[in-house]
Design a protein around this motif. Structure first.
Motif, PDB file in Angstrom:
ATOM      1  N   UNK A 148      36.740 -36.358 -28.258  1.00 15.45           N
ATOM      2  CA  UNK A 148      35.625 -37.151 -27.758  1.00 15.45           C
ATOM      3  C   UNK A 148      35.606 -37.131 -26.233  1.00 15.45           C
ATOM      4  N   UNK A 149      36.795 -37.184 -25.605  1.00 17.66           N
ATOM      5  CA  UNK A 149      36.857 -37.134 -24.150  1.00 17.66           C
ATOM      6  C   UNK A 149      36.315 -35.806 -23.654  1.00 17.66           C
ATOM      7  N   UNK A 150      36.644 -34.713 -24.366  1.00 11.25           N
ATOM      8  CA  UNK A 150      36.111 -33.409 -23.984  1.00 11.25           C
ATOM      9  C   UNK A 150      34.600 -33.400 -24.117  1.00 11.25           C
ATOM     10  N   UNK A 182      33.258 -35.545 -21.377  1.00 18.34           N
ATOM     11  CA  UNK A 182      33.393 -34.840 -20.103  1.00 18.34           C
ATOM     12  C   UNK A 182      32.314 -33.768 -19.971  1.00 18.34           C
ATOM     13  N   UNK A 183      32.102 -33.004 -21.046  1.00 18.27           N
ATOM     14  CA  UNK A 183      31.050 -31.989 -21.007  1.00 18.27           C
ATOM     15  C   UNK A 183      29.684 -32.633 -20.842  1.00 18.27           C
ATOM     16  N   UNK A 184      29.467 -33.745 -21.537  1.00 20.82           N
ATOM     17  CA  UNK A 184      28.187 -34.452 -21.433  1.00 20.82           C
ATOM     18  C   UNK A 184      27.991 -34.981 -20.021  1.00 20.82           C
ATOM     19  N   UNK A 185      29.050 -35.535 -19.434  1.00 17.51           N
ATOM     20  CA  UNK A 185      28.945 -36.027 -18.060  1.00 17.51           C
ATOM     21  C   UNK A 185      28.629 -34.885 -17.107  1.00 17.51           C
ATOM     22  N   UNK A 203      27.013 -32.159 -17.869  1.00 19.38           N
ATOM     23  CA  UNK A 203      25.610 -31.808 -18.119  1.00 19.38           C
ATOM     24  C   UNK A 203      24.685 -32.826 -17.460  1.00 19.38           C
ATOM     25  N   UNK A 204      25.062 -34.104 -17.512  1.00 17.53           N
ATOM     26  CA  UNK A 204      24.261 -35.148 -16.864  1.00 17.53           C
ATOM     27  C   UNK A 204      24.190 -34.877 -15.365  1.00 17.53           C
ATOM     28  N   UNK A 205      25.327 -34.529 -14.747  1.00 18.39           N
ATOM     29  CA  UNK A 205      25.336 -34.238 -13.305  1.00 18.39           C
ATOM     30  C   UNK A 205      24.458 -33.029 -12.992  1.00 18.39           C
ATOM     31  N   UNK A 206      24.539 -31.996 -13.857  1.00 20.52           N
ATOM     32  CA  UNK A 206      23.682 -30.831 -13.652  1.00 20.52           C
ATOM     33  C   UNK A 206      22.208 -31.225 -13.707  1.00 20.52           C
ATOM     34  N   UNK A 207      21.877 -32.041 -14.716  1.00 19.62           N
ATOM     35  CA  UNK A 207      20.477 -32.471 -14.864  1.00 19.62           C
ATOM     36  C   UNK A 207      20.043 -33.353 -13.697  1.00 19.62           C
ATOM     37  N   UNK A 208      20.947 -34.219 -13.230  1.00 19.32           N
ATOM     38  CA  UNK A 208      20.617 -35.056 -12.068  1.00 19.32           C
ATOM     39  C   UNK A 208      20.355 -34.188 -10.847  1.00 19.32           C
ATOM     40  N   UNK A 209      21.206 -33.157 -10.642  1.00 17.39           N
ATOM     41  CA  UNK A 209      21.008 -32.248  -9.508  1.00 17.39           C
ATOM     42  C   UNK A 209      19.682 -31.492  -9.656  1.00 17.39           C
ATOM     43  N   UNK A 210      19.393 -31.036 -10.864  1.00 17.36           N
ATOM     44  CA  UNK A 210      18.129 -30.338 -11.108  1.00 17.36           C
ATOM     45  C   UNK A 210      16.950 -31.273 -10.857  1.00 17.36           C
ATOM     46  N   UNK A 211      17.092 -32.541 -11.280  1.00 24.08           N
ATOM     47  CA  UNK A 211      16.031 -33.518 -11.057  1.00 24.08           C
ATOM     48  C   UNK A 211      15.806 -33.739  -9.564  1.00 24.08           C
ATOM     49  N   UNK A 212      16.901 -33.870  -8.805  1.00 26.47           N
ATOM     50  CA  UNK A 212      16.758 -34.050  -7.354  1.00 26.47           C
ATOM     51  C   UNK A 212      16.081 -32.831  -6.717  1.00 26.47           C
ATOM     52  N   UNK A 213      16.454 -31.640  -7.169  1.00 24.89           N
ATOM     53  CA  UNK A 213      15.829 -30.429  -6.640  1.00 24.89           C
ATOM     54  C   UNK A 213      14.340 -30.418  -6.979  1.00 24.89           C
ATOM     55  N   UNK A 214      14.000 -30.807  -8.211  1.00 25.06           N
ATOM     56  CA  UNK A 214      12.592 -30.869  -8.600  1.00 25.06           C
ATOM     57  C   UNK A 214      11.835 -31.915  -7.787  1.00 25.06           C
ATOM     58  N   UNK A 215      12.500 -33.046  -7.518  1.00 25.84           N
ATOM     59  CA  UNK A 215      11.855 -34.084  -6.700  1.00 25.84           C
ATOM     60  C   UNK A 215      11.598 -33.570  -5.291  1.00 25.84           C
ATOM     61  N   UNK A 216      12.579 -32.802  -4.746  1.00 28.51           N
ATOM     62  CA  UNK A 216      12.375 -32.219  -3.408  1.00 28.51           C
ATOM     63  C   UNK A 216      11.220 -31.221  -3.448  1.00 28.51           C
TER      64      UNK A 216
END
Length: 148
Positions: A73-75, A78-81, A83-96
């Motif tokens: 579950x931790x793995x 961890x993978x989900x977290x 992926x969340x960071x990747x999506x957050x970065x992609x969202x920030x790039x899209x917002x820019x």
């Protein structure tokens, strides 16, 4: 009689030896019974400890399974977290990108307004020039007929 006395003494001695042997045998039997009782008590204690240890072992096995499960579950977490960071970065790039596009749209709208204003001004000037040329021609035409 001496023979009888001797025989009697021998019987008495034999009886005393037998009584002593019997007493020692009884004492040994008592000691062995005490040992048996102690061994039974020890066996009961060991059985009780065995049952307790088996219970603890089952509990530890369950904990190990839970730890393996939680590690999985931790793995996953961890993978989900990640992926969340990747999506957050992609969202920030899209917002820019959206902000840049929005700024470009605003600039283009201002440019369109400026061009529209310029076209209206040029149309007004063109209309005035037409009117002026039309009046000049009409005036020239009128003067030409008047001079004839």
């Amino acid at each position: 009689m001496i023979d009888l006395e001797t025989d009697l003494e021998e019987v008495n001695d034999s009886e005393q030896r037998w009584a002593a042997k019997h007493k020692r045998a009884l004492e040994q039997m008592e000691q062995l019974q005490q040992k048996v009782i102690q061994e039974q008590h020890l066996s009961e204690q060991l059985d009780s400890e065995k049952v307790s240890m088996e219970r603890q072992l089952r509990g530890l096995r369950l904990e190990v399974e839970e730890l393996h499960s939680s590690r999985v579950q931790e793995d996953v977490i961890s993978k989900s977290e990640g992926r969340v960071k990747e999506l957050e970065n992609a969202l920030r790039a899209e917002e820019r990108n959206k902000l840049v596009l929005s700024n470009n749209v605003n600039k283009l709208e201002r440019k369109i307004c400026e061009l529209s204003d310029q076209m209206e001004e040029e149309h007004r000037i063109s209309t005035e020039q037409k009117d002026l040329v039309g009046h000049t021609l009409a005036h020239t035409h009128t003067n030409a007929y008047t001079h004839l």
